[in-house]
Scaffold this motif. Structure first.
Motif, short mmCIF file in Angstrom:
data_model
loop_
_atom_site.label_atom_id
_atom_site.label_comp_id
_atom_site.label_asym_id
_atom_site.label_seq_id
_atom_site.Cartn_x
_atom_site.Cartn_y
_atom_site.Cartn_z
N MET A 120 69.94 18.95 28.00
CA MET A 120 71.23 19.37 28.50
C MET A 120 72.06 19.99 27.38
O MET A 120 72.55 21.09 27.49
N ASN A 121 72.22 19.30 26.26
CA ASN A 121 73.01 19.82 25.17
C ASN A 121 72.34 21.03 24.53
O ASN A 121 73.03 21.89 24.01
N GLY A 122 71.01 21.09 24.54
CA GLY A 122 70.32 22.25 24.00
C GLY A 122 70.69 23.51 24.73
O GLY A 122 70.88 24.57 24.13
N GLY A 123 70.79 23.43 26.05
CA GLY A 123 71.19 24.59 26.85
C GLY A 123 72.60 25.03 26.55
O GLY A 123 72.89 26.22 26.45
N ILE A 124 73.49 24.06 26.38
CA ILE A 124 74.89 24.38 26.04
C ILE A 124 74.92 25.06 24.69
O ILE A 124 75.59 26.09 24.52
N MET A 125 74.21 24.53 23.72
CA MET A 125 74.23 25.10 22.38
C MET A 125 73.61 26.49 22.36
O MET A 125 74.12 27.38 21.68
N ASN A 126 72.54 26.71 23.11
CA ASN A 126 71.94 28.04 23.17
C ASN A 126 72.93 29.04 23.73
O ASN A 126 73.05 30.15 23.22
N GLU A 127 73.64 28.67 24.77
CA GLU A 127 74.64 29.56 25.35
C GLU A 127 75.78 29.81 24.37
O GLU A 127 76.24 30.94 24.23
N LEU A 128 76.21 28.76 23.68
CA LEU A 128 77.28 28.92 22.70
C LEU A 128 76.82 29.80 21.54
O LEU A 128 77.59 30.63 21.05
N ASP A 129 75.58 29.65 21.11
CA ASP A 129 75.04 30.51 20.06
C ASP A 129 75.03 31.97 20.50
O ASP A 129 75.38 32.86 19.73
N LYS A 130 74.66 32.23 21.74
CA LYS A 130 74.67 33.60 22.26
C LYS A 130 76.08 34.17 22.27
O LYS A 130 76.29 35.32 21.89
N GLN A 131 77.04 33.35 22.72
CA GLN A 131 78.42 33.81 22.74
C GLN A 131 78.92 34.10 21.33
O GLN A 131 79.64 35.06 21.10
N PHE A 132 78.54 33.25 20.39
CA PHE A 132 78.95 33.44 19.00
C PHE A 132 78.41 34.77 18.48
O PHE A 132 79.13 35.52 17.82
N GLU A 133 77.16 35.06 18.76
CA GLU A 133 76.56 36.31 18.30
C GLU A 133 77.31 37.51 18.86
O GLU A 133 77.48 38.51 18.17
N ASN B 121 86.09 29.02 17.93
CA ASN B 121 86.04 27.69 17.33
C ASN B 121 86.88 26.70 18.12
O ASN B 121 86.48 25.55 18.33
N SER B 122 88.03 27.13 18.58
CA SER B 122 88.90 26.27 19.37
C SER B 122 88.22 25.86 20.68
O SER B 122 88.29 24.70 21.09
N ILE B 123 87.54 26.80 21.30
CA ILE B 123 86.80 26.51 22.54
C ILE B 123 85.70 25.49 22.26
O ILE B 123 85.51 24.54 23.02
N LEU B 124 84.98 25.70 21.17
CA LEU B 124 83.91 24.76 20.80
C LEU B 124 84.47 23.35 20.56
O LEU B 124 83.89 22.36 21.01
N MET B 125 85.58 23.28 19.85
CA MET B 125 86.17 21.98 19.57
C MET B 125 86.60 21.28 20.85
O MET B 125 86.38 20.07 21.02
N ASP B 126 87.20 22.02 21.78
CA ASP B 126 87.59 21.43 23.06
C ASP B 126 86.38 20.93 23.82
O ASP B 126 86.40 19.85 24.41
N THR B 127 85.31 21.72 23.81
CA THR B 127 84.08 21.34 24.50
C THR B 127 83.51 20.05 23.91
O THR B 127 83.17 19.12 24.64
N LYS B 128 83.42 19.99 22.61
CA LYS B 128 82.87 18.81 21.95
C LYS B 128 83.77 17.59 22.14
O LYS B 128 83.29 16.48 22.32
N ARG B 129 85.08 17.81 22.11
CA ARG B 129 86.02 16.71 22.33
C ARG B 129 85.83 16.12 23.73
O ARG B 129 85.80 14.91 23.91
N ASN B 130 85.67 17.00 24.71
CA ASN B 130 85.44 16.54 26.09
C ASN B 130 84.12 15.79 26.20
O ASN B 130 84.04 14.76 26.88
N GLU B 131 83.08 16.31 25.55
CA GLU B 131 81.79 15.63 25.56
C GLU B 131 81.89 14.26 24.92
O GLU B 131 81.34 13.28 25.42
N LEU B 132 82.60 14.17 23.79
CA LEU B 132 82.77 12.90 23.10
C LEU B 132 83.53 11.90 23.96
O LEU B 132 83.17 10.71 24.02
N ASN B 133 84.57 12.35 24.64
CA ASN B 133 85.33 11.47 25.53
C ASN B 133 84.45 10.92 26.65
O ASN B 133 84.52 9.74 26.99
N LYS B 134 83.61 11.79 27.22
CA LYS B 134 82.70 11.35 28.29
C LYS B 134 81.71 10.32 27.76
O LYS B 134 81.45 9.31 28.42
N LEU B 135 81.15 10.59 26.58
CA LEU B 135 80.20 9.63 25.99
C LEU B 135 80.87 8.30 25.70
O LEU B 135 80.28 7.24 25.91
#
Length: 84
Positions: A1-14, A28-42
């Motif tokens: 699941m996270n691999g797919g998210i990271m692949n998509e984020l890598d594509k967007q970054f490129e 970067n702000s979008i990434l931080m919000d995404t990771k913060r949300n993931e961390l809260n869920k975990l």
């Protein structure tokens, strides 16, 4: 699941890396919000699992050992959940 998210984020970054610092900062702000949300869920999932383990008869020490937490931290997590 996270691999797919990271692949998509890598594509967007490129796609945006050549558009300048402001675009990178925005990304970067979008990434931080995404990771913060993931961390809260975990964190919420961990609290739920700790409660289930304790309700199933596990000791706080056992839960701490399995989860890599001290007994004190386990108590903090379950007490914080009660105060919400």
């Amino acid at each position: 699941m996270n691999g797919g998210i990271m692949n998509e984020l890598d594509k967007q970054f490129e796609k945006i890396k050549d558009k300048g610092t402001l675009s990178l900062l925005s990304f970067n702000s979008i990434l931080m919000d995404t990771k913060r949300n993931e961390l809260n869920k975990l964190s919420q999932e961990r609290t739920t699992l700790i409660r289930k383990a304790l309700d199933s008869g596990w000791s706080v020490a056992q839960v701490g050992e399995v989860s890599g937490l001290s007994r004190q931290r386990v108590y903090m997590i379950i007490n914080k959940g009660e105060n919400k």
